[in-house]
Enzyme design. Sequence first.
Site, PDB file in Angstrom:
ATOM      1  N   LYS A   1      -0.413 -60.899 -16.021  1.00 20.14           N
ATOM      2  CA  LYS A   1      -0.139 -62.147 -16.736  1.00 20.14           C
ATOM      3  C   LYS A   1       0.768 -63.072 -15.924  1.00 20.14           C
ATOM      4  CE  LYS A   1      -2.019 -60.558 -20.691  1.00 20.14           C
ATOM      5  NZ  LYS A   1      -2.412 -59.164 -20.525  1.00 20.14           N
TER       6      LYS A   1
HETATM    7  C1  LIG Z   1      -3.553 -58.440 -20.985  1.00 16.26           C
HETATM    8  C2  LIG Z   1      -3.898 -57.196 -20.269  1.00 16.26           C
HETATM    9  C3  LIG Z   1      -5.218 -56.758 -20.147  1.00 16.26           C
HETATM   10  C4  LIG Z   1      -6.359 -57.479 -20.813  1.00 16.26           C
HETATM   11  O1  LIG Z   1      -6.601 -58.749 -20.276  1.00 16.26           O
HETATM   12  P1  LIG Z   1      -7.424 -59.825 -21.148  1.00 16.26           P
HETATM   13  O2  LIG Z   1      -7.362 -61.083 -20.364  1.00 16.26           O
HETATM   14  O3  LIG Z   1      -6.705 -59.916 -22.447  1.00 16.26           O
HETATM   15  O4  LIG Z   1      -8.794 -59.283 -21.297  1.00 16.26           O
HETATM   16  C5  LIG Z   1      -5.453 -55.624 -19.412  1.00 16.26           C
HETATM   17  N1  LIG Z   1      -4.462 -54.921 -18.842  1.00 16.26           N
HETATM   18  C6  LIG Z   1      -3.175 -55.310 -18.939  1.00 16.26           C
HETATM   19  C7  LIG Z   1      -2.127 -54.472 -18.316  1.00 16.26           C
HETATM   20  C8  LIG Z   1      -2.846 -56.456 -19.650  1.00 16.26           C
HETATM   21  O5  LIG Z   1      -1.569 -56.832 -19.746  1.00 16.26           O
END
Ligand SMILES: *Cc1c(COP(=O)(O)O)cnc(C)c1O
Length: 491
Positions: free
Chosen positions: A108
Amino acid sequence: MMYQSTRDHRLSASSTHAVLEGIAPDGGLYMLDHMDALDFDWRNLLEMDTMSMSAAILSALLPDFKDMDGLVRAGYTGKFESDELTPLAAVGDKYVLELFRGPTSAFKDVALSLLPHLITAARDAEGMEGDTVILTATSGDTGKAALEGFHDVKGTRIIVFYPHGGVSPVQQAQMTTQVGDNVCVCAVRGNFDDAQTGVKEIFAACAGRDLGGARLSSANSINIGRLAPQIVYYFKAYADLVKAERIKAGQPVHFVVPTGNFGDILAGYFAKLLGLPVGKLVCASNANNVLTDFITTGCYDKRRPFHKTTSPSMDILVSSNLERLLYLLSGCDNEYVADLMADLKEKGVYRVNDTLLQRLQSDFACGCCDDEGAADAIETVWREQGYLMDPHTAVAWHVAEEFAAVRTDDAPVVVLSTASPYKFPAAVLSALGETPDEDEFAALDHLHALTGVAIPKNLASLRAMPVRHTDVIDKEDMLSYVLRKVGEKQW
Ligand SMILES: *Cc1c(COP(=O)(O)O)cnc(C)c1O
């Protein structure tokens, strides 16, 4: 070039406005209609460094922002382990795209290091004076990455809702110790879907309402400003494979993506629309495998048990960004999308037509695995390759192995790695056959002693930090909580 709501073409917005609003007033998501028709020379990009690549892609998609290059450099410089941001590691016969080398050790960070700069620039462009209040529902990682990005950013305040007991202790400590005068963190009794639905309902309830000059926006991937920066690392990985002479420019590459809200994998689809030779996008799910069923059958059915897994950031049954994909695959048919979303809301289920399903299956593959499958992958890859994966990445690795066994070409397979293993030390230790320590910080040290893999600095320093946020509320109280908070002058 205007963005439009996936549910109603009449609701259009400039790119700055779309980023500021986060979600369209009718609950739809802002989308561009003809991304594949943009005048965009993807081959040119392969020669660029990551930040220049990012500026080029974002300028094409968000054309109303001035000085994108300056915004990108301000967002990223010095925040990641290296300026390359997202390195590609060769692991066995596959590649791991490491997206977790940013300030909070989750993928993120790639988007949320930049989003505050985009929002600030959009506020200036639109002459906005009151506060922008960022509302965020998190399955664990978005919350901290958003807090890190927005704390003490002038003109903004941020409220993060996370599922009570639904995130790992390290994730929770990351959020509840957050400093800053403009941050608020609150646990919701419920799961991520409840928190996300609550946030969407707050947007709907507050549309057109006077919040004392303040306006709401979102740091979730429903915001196009959050999604667009994620396109970059698909290009970056591709460029690395060309540089390593594993492929020639033009040859396909498969990407396997650990998926929850469908933002990360959708960014890969956007990269494909911009011209990148993406082979299959493989959607990897944990035991909450609603997307595996959907991609296999065309029927999306959220009426099923919600499982708490060792990969909590993927414990999601309503994947918001799928709406954007449905929109594109239906030929931008907003009425069709609005009908499907109404079915999902009223009946908990919808089925797409055969044409859409065929299009879906030509670009996407899928697979899922339970906690045991993820633990096996962590253990095997550590033993055989000396590479330590977190449980989310491990879900994708497991699915990648299954995919590699059935595919009919020899294109490279890239597994997206979305978090540091140190965000989930207990699950990783168990996978390696150790008894996890009761104290999560002892588990960090234990995992380090066992593997020698460095603990990211931001996680190592957590234990010394005081908890600052202790609110816990019922999901029904989210709206009144937000209204009360927005009314308080000082937090
Ligand atoms: C948010 C997240 C995901 C999923 O990603 P999306 O964009 O919501 O599909 C997978 N792994 C981790 C560690 C995350 O923080």
